[in-house]
Write an enzyme that holds these catalytic residues in place. Structure first.
Site, mmCIF file in Angstrom:
data_model
loop_
_atom_site.group_PDB
_atom_site.id
_atom_site.type_symbol
_atom_site.label_atom_id
_atom_site.label_comp_id
_atom_site.label_asym_id
_atom_site.label_seq_id
_atom_site.Cartn_x
_atom_site.Cartn_y
_atom_site.Cartn_z
ATOM 1 N N TYR A 1 0.817 -1.214 0.000
ATOM 2 C CA TYR A 1 0.000 0.000 0.000
ATOM 3 C C TYR A 1 0.851 1.265 0.000
ATOM 4 O O TYR A 1 0.361 2.347 -0.302
ATOM 5 C CB TYR A 1 -0.947 0.023 1.210
ATOM 6 C CG TYR A 1 -2.039 -1.036 1.179
ATOM 7 C CD1 TYR A 1 -2.215 -1.851 0.063
ATOM 8 C CD2 TYR A 1 -2.883 -1.215 2.248
ATOM 9 C CE1 TYR A 1 -3.203 -2.828 0.032
ATOM 10 C CE2 TYR A 1 -3.878 -2.185 2.229
ATOM 11 C CZ TYR A 1 -4.034 -2.990 1.122
ATOM 12 O OH TYR A 1 -5.013 -3.953 1.095
ATOM 13 N N LYS B 1 3.330 -15.466 1.724
ATOM 14 C CA LYS B 1 3.203 -16.142 0.423
ATOM 15 C C LYS B 1 4.625 -16.455 -0.039
ATOM 16 O O LYS B 1 5.065 -16.051 -1.122
ATOM 17 C CB LYS B 1 2.443 -15.210 -0.542
ATOM 18 C CG LYS B 1 2.039 -15.844 -1.846
ATOM 19 C CD LYS B 1 0.958 -16.902 -1.733
ATOM 20 C CE LYS B 1 0.690 -17.539 -3.078
ATOM 21 N NZ LYS B 1 -0.102 -18.779 -2.975
ATOM 22 N N ASP C 1 -3.099 -18.280 1.225
ATOM 23 C CA ASP C 1 -4.274 -18.932 0.626
ATOM 24 C C ASP C 1 -4.804 -20.026 1.549
ATOM 25 O O ASP C 1 -6.015 -20.158 1.765
ATOM 26 C CB ASP C 1 -3.967 -19.483 -0.782
ATOM 27 C CG ASP C 1 -2.568 -20.051 -0.925
ATOM 28 O OD1 ASP C 1 -1.776 -19.957 0.040
ATOM 29 O OD2 ASP C 1 -2.249 -20.602 -1.991
ATOM 30 N N ASP D 1 -5.385 -6.957 5.739
ATOM 31 C CA ASP D 1 -6.585 -6.218 5.345
ATOM 32 C C ASP D 1 -7.667 -7.209 4.919
ATOM 33 O O ASP D 1 -8.822 -7.151 5.353
ATOM 34 C CB ASP D 1 -6.197 -5.291 4.177
ATOM 35 C CG ASP D 1 -7.271 -4.277 3.856
ATOM 36 O OD1 ASP D 1 -8.307 -4.274 4.538
ATOM 37 O OD2 ASP D 1 -7.082 -3.486 2.914
ATOM 38 N N ASP E 1 -11.132 -8.916 7.401
ATOM 39 C CA ASP E 1 -12.553 -8.833 7.028
ATOM 40 C C ASP E 1 -13.186 -10.224 7.000
ATOM 41 O O ASP E 1 -14.346 -10.388 7.362
ATOM 42 C CB ASP E 1 -12.731 -8.159 5.668
ATOM 43 C CG ASP E 1 -12.868 -6.648 5.801
ATOM 44 O OD1 ASP E 1 -12.345 -6.103 6.799
ATOM 45 O OD2 ASP E 1 -13.494 -6.021 4.937
#
Ligand code: NAD
Length: 360
Positions: free
Chosen positions: A141, A191, A223, A247, A251
């Site tokens: 980001y 990852k 994943d 992020d 959620d």
């Protein structure tokens, strides 16, 4: 202990839910023999109206001087088409940056009384109690170079995922410290089968773990983590991850808890000499203009943020646990706001706040 707290009610339902959070803060402090010093400041749309700036200098100074800051929410529909620099949200981003809060902590807990509100089967969700530790000021980001260039078939977009060793070390240490106060297990998510960035992340986290031999560390690919969160959420205690993965996963974690109005959050910076962490505490939800001013908003996310503040900024674990127990008692009583779909008529924001104080 004296709890020196800055309150930033903000916009929409922010003032309504923070009023109840403050009521609970005063009640828990009185019960345990602490004093509370409160200051109130302007942030967001209300600050633009009164001062022309979403983050007035006075608010910034108050936040730097407080032991902890409790925020409601910012955002008003009238600013939706304003340039980014003149939006209420700019005040929140500026505040996070000024306080240097590099870790976002989101506790995800399945409350027994809300199990039926989760779309997952009760036996999977029951007993879930984890905290997601998301790095908040680095990663893709913020990395450069970034941007879109070229035209037609030559058009391309670039983002850059950057982490430095010190950035990974400090968030890893925070996760291990938190795990020591819980079930002593950290799951680091990356990852590393594809990204060099994640390979550095995994190596540095593994090295940091040596300072905490009493805490168990395991690694999951992001994943697989996304899958395990819904297949077996009880396996997680502290989930440690970088900005973008956090992020997304937080959620997903939110679904386990029932309603967005339930969720607290804490954004934490460096440790003070006293050992307390600099912290900004706020419910996860926004200013909910659709129900603002109607005494309908669920204040439990804001009240849960008080519990997080007691625990992380003041080290008052017993007091934090008392607030969380009071929240559970109120949920079990069915005296809850409309978003939690109570069997009878819904309670108002202030009735729920009062019920938590009574339960305390
Ligand atoms: P929102 O979270 O404000 O509302 C989404 C939905 O959830 C609405 O239907 C709302 O009524 C409901 N809801 C939210 N909180 C609730 C609560 N405590 N009790 C009961 N119901 C609740 O998200 P949005 O509508 O996308 O955004 C509204 C404004 O809030 C925007 O200006 C946005 O930028 C801002 N926002 C601010 C923050 C923040 O301050 N940290 C976070 C998210 C959104």
């Amino acid at each position: 202990m004296n709890l020196n707290v800055l309150i930033l009610p903000g916009d929409g339902i922010g003032p309504e839910v923070t009023a109840e959070a403050v009521r609970v803060l005063r009640a828990v402090a009185a019960k345990f023999g602490h004093t509370v010093t409160l200051h109130e400041g302007l942030l967001g749309g209300v600050a633009i109206h009164r001062t022309g700036s979403p983050l007035p200098e006075e608010t910034l100074q108050m936040a730097l001087n407080a032991d902890a800051t409790l925020m409601g929410a910012v955002g008003l529909p009238e600013f939706d088409s304003a340039p980014p620099d003149q939006r209420p949200e700019k005040g929140l981003l500026g505040l996070r940056k000024a306080l240097g809060v590099f870790a976002n902590l989101r506790p995800v807990k399945a409350f027994a009384a809300l199990l039926d509100s989760s779309p997952l089967k009760n036996h999977l969700v029951e007993g879930t109690d984890m905290i997601i530790v998301r790095e908040l000021t680095g990663g893709i980001y913020y990395g450069t170079p970034r941007g879109i260039s070229g035209v037609g078939a030559e058009e391309r977009a670039v983002n850059t995922m950057v982490y430095t060793r010190p950035e990974i070390e400090r968030i890893a240490r925070m996760a291990f410290h938190l795990a020591r106060g819980r079930r002593r297990k950290v799951t680091s998510v990356d990852k590393s089968n594809v990204l060099e960035n994640s390979q550095l992340w995994r190596r540095v986290v593994t090295e940091a773990a040596r300072e905490f031999p009493d805490v168990e560390l395991d690694h999951l690919l992001v994943d697989n983590c996304a899958m395990q969160l819904v297949l077996n959420p009880r396996r997680f205690d502290v989930v440690l991850t970088e900005n973008m993965f956090g992020d997304i996963l937080s959620d997903e974690g939110a679904v386990l808890a029932g309603s967005i109005g339930m969720l607290p959050s804490a954004s934490i910076g460096d440790r003070r000499p006293s050992g307390a962490w600099v912290g900004l505490y706020e419910p996860v939800h926004g200013s909910a203009p659709d129900i603002a001013g109607q005494n309908k908003a669920n204040p439990l996310g804001a009240i849960g943020s008080v519990a997080a503040m007691l625990e992380y900024s003041f080290g008052l674990k017993e007091e934090a646990a008392a607030v969380n127990r009071a929240i559970e008692a109120v949920l079990a009583s069915g005296k809850v706001t409309a978003d939690l779909k109570p069997p009878g008529p819904p309670a108002t924001t202030s009735e729920v706040g009062q019920a938590v104080c009574d339960a305390l």
